[in-house]
Write a protein that holds these residues in place. Structure first.
Motif, short mmCIF file in Angstrom:
data_model
loop_
_atom_site.label_atom_id
_atom_site.label_comp_id
_atom_site.label_asym_id
_atom_site.label_seq_id
_atom_site.Cartn_x
_atom_site.Cartn_y
_atom_site.Cartn_z
N ASN A 176 74.93 65.84 40.03
CA ASN A 176 75.10 67.27 40.24
C ASN A 176 76.56 67.65 40.47
OD1 ASN A 176 72.36 67.46 39.99
ND2 ASN A 176 72.06 68.68 41.83
N ASP A 180 78.53 70.18 37.85
CA ASP A 180 79.11 71.42 38.36
C ASP A 180 80.61 71.45 38.15
OD1 ASP A 180 77.67 73.68 39.62
OD2 ASP A 180 79.28 73.53 41.10
N ARG A 181 81.27 70.31 38.38
CA ARG A 181 82.72 70.25 38.21
C ARG A 181 83.12 70.46 36.75
NH1 ARG A 181 85.75 66.20 36.50
NH2 ARG A 181 84.10 64.65 36.85
N GLY A 214 77.80 77.11 43.19
CA GLY A 214 78.76 76.40 42.37
C GLY A 214 78.91 77.02 41.00
N ALA A 215 79.55 76.28 40.11
CA ALA A 215 79.83 76.79 38.77
C ALA A 215 78.55 77.06 37.99
CB ALA A 215 80.71 75.80 38.01
N VAL A 216 77.56 76.18 38.09
CA VAL A 216 76.33 76.37 37.33
C VAL A 216 75.64 77.67 37.72
CG1 VAL A 216 74.00 75.48 36.91
CG2 VAL A 216 75.95 73.92 36.88
N SER A 217 75.49 77.92 39.01
CA SER A 217 74.80 79.13 39.45
C SER A 217 75.56 80.40 39.07
CB SER A 217 74.57 79.09 40.96
OG SER A 217 75.79 79.07 41.67
N ARG A 218 76.89 80.29 38.94
CA ARG A 218 77.68 81.46 38.54
C ARG A 218 77.66 81.67 37.03
NH1 ARG A 218 81.30 79.07 42.16
NH2 ARG A 218 82.61 78.35 40.43
N LEU A 278 71.19 72.56 41.18
CA LEU A 278 72.38 73.17 40.59
C LEU A 278 72.28 74.69 40.60
CD1 LEU A 278 72.91 70.75 37.59
CD2 LEU A 278 74.55 71.14 39.45
N GLY A 303 82.58 74.00 35.55
CA GLY A 303 83.62 74.86 36.12
C GLY A 303 84.94 74.71 35.39
N VAL A 314 73.26 69.02 30.53
CA VAL A 314 73.07 68.45 31.87
C VAL A 314 72.08 67.29 31.81
CG1 VAL A 314 72.15 68.90 34.19
CG2 VAL A 314 73.72 70.53 33.14
#
Length: 297
Positions: free
Chosen positions: A285, A289-290, A31-35, A26, A293, A176
């Motif tokens: 995952n 992430d979805r 994706g959303a998690v890394s951002r 992740l 986000g 998570v």
């Protein structure tokens, strides 16, 4: 007074190698998690938190907390953690209460957060003996210099905003973990239903052996560091405080989990199959992430 244990046996899965792999993938994905995650170290530690006090992962836990509490789950043979209940009770309230979290889409405050420990980097720079076959000439002067730099940075003061963000990322990691447990356990339950079977000791043994093989087949590298900032965030974890000794013990167990995680041959599953594991791992995952986000965009 010690907390009571669950009166019935439950299947606890997945293990920390799988949870670590989820966190790593992740954080590495675009994706959303890394951002959204700023403190990767706290996020990784959060992915282990629900298992710290259950009594069978981390040694010397004096007052174990029942799985039904740590995981927001009913006492079933294959429990399904209520990850949305954890979100509403802790993540949503932390998101609304901390002004610093409005900076999630802005540059990180003050300085970068301390990164998790990399086993690959540790082997290369500090402990080549940790690798099964690895030849490396260690320059003790360089090692001493690295250690001094590490301790200097670990002792740098952190700001209240940084602590709030670390705690929030820790909560995201915990969420998570609960989401992962719920999806994995639900998919195993689906297999039982499809086969017209009920949970049994034979099923449990074969299933656990398959999960052990799958976990060992995963490539993982990161271990949470017990930095002062991580320890401070763990101490104010809102579901229950995590004391400093437990943080260090968790780091030690996580370190050995990652360091010894390898499989020399292709896994031969008894009950499940590679397609089941690949599909469910990707589902966890993608769902995490979805949802992050959608909820924190």
């Amino acid at each position: 007074m010690a907390h009571e244990y669950l009166s019935m046996e439950v299947d606890s899965m997945p293990s920390w190698n799988i949870h670590t792999a989820h966190a790593e993938r992740l954080l590495a994905a675009d994706g959303a998690v890394s951002r959204i995650v700023h403190d990767r170290n706290a996020f990784l530690f959060g992915n282990l938190i629900p298992d710290i006090y259950v009594g069978y992962m981390v040694p010397s836990i004096e007052c174990p907390i029942p799985y039904r509490i740590t995981h927001f789950a009913n006492p079933e043979h294959i429990p399904k953690p209520r990850y949305d209940e954890f979100w509403e009770r802790y993540v949503a309230s932390a998101n609304g209460a901390s002004a610093s979290l409005s900076m999630r889409n802005a540059p990180r405050v003050n300085r970068p957060y301390w990164e998790p420990l990399s086993i690959v980097a540790e082997v290369a720079h500090v402990s080549p003996s940790h690798a099964a076959s690895f030849e490396f000439e260690v320059d003790l002067q360089d090692v001493a210099s690295i250690q001094r730099a590490v301790f200097d940075e670990l002792n740098e003061p952190f700001l209240p905003d940084e602590l709030a963000e670390s705690l929030f990322d820790m909560l995201l990691g915990t969420w998570v973990h609960l989401l992962a447990d719920c999806i994995w356990n639900q998919r195993v339950s689906d297999v039982l239903v499809a086969r017209g079977e009920k949970p049994s000791s034979g099923f449990r043994v074969k299933k656990q052996a398959d999960f052990d093989l799958f976990g060992k087949s995963l490539s993982i590298d990161l271990v949470p560091r017990a930095t002062p900032q991580l320890i401070a965030a763990a101490a104010v974890f809102p579901q229950y405080p995590i004391d400093e000794r437990s943080v260090y013990r968790t780091e030690a167990v996580a370190h050995e989990t990652v360091r010894t995680n390898f499989l020399r041959i292709e896994p031969e599953y008894q009950l499940l199959d590679a397609e089941f594991f690949d599909r469910t791992f990707n589902e966890v995952n993608a769902t995490a992430d979805r949802l992050l986000g959608e909820r924190l965009a």
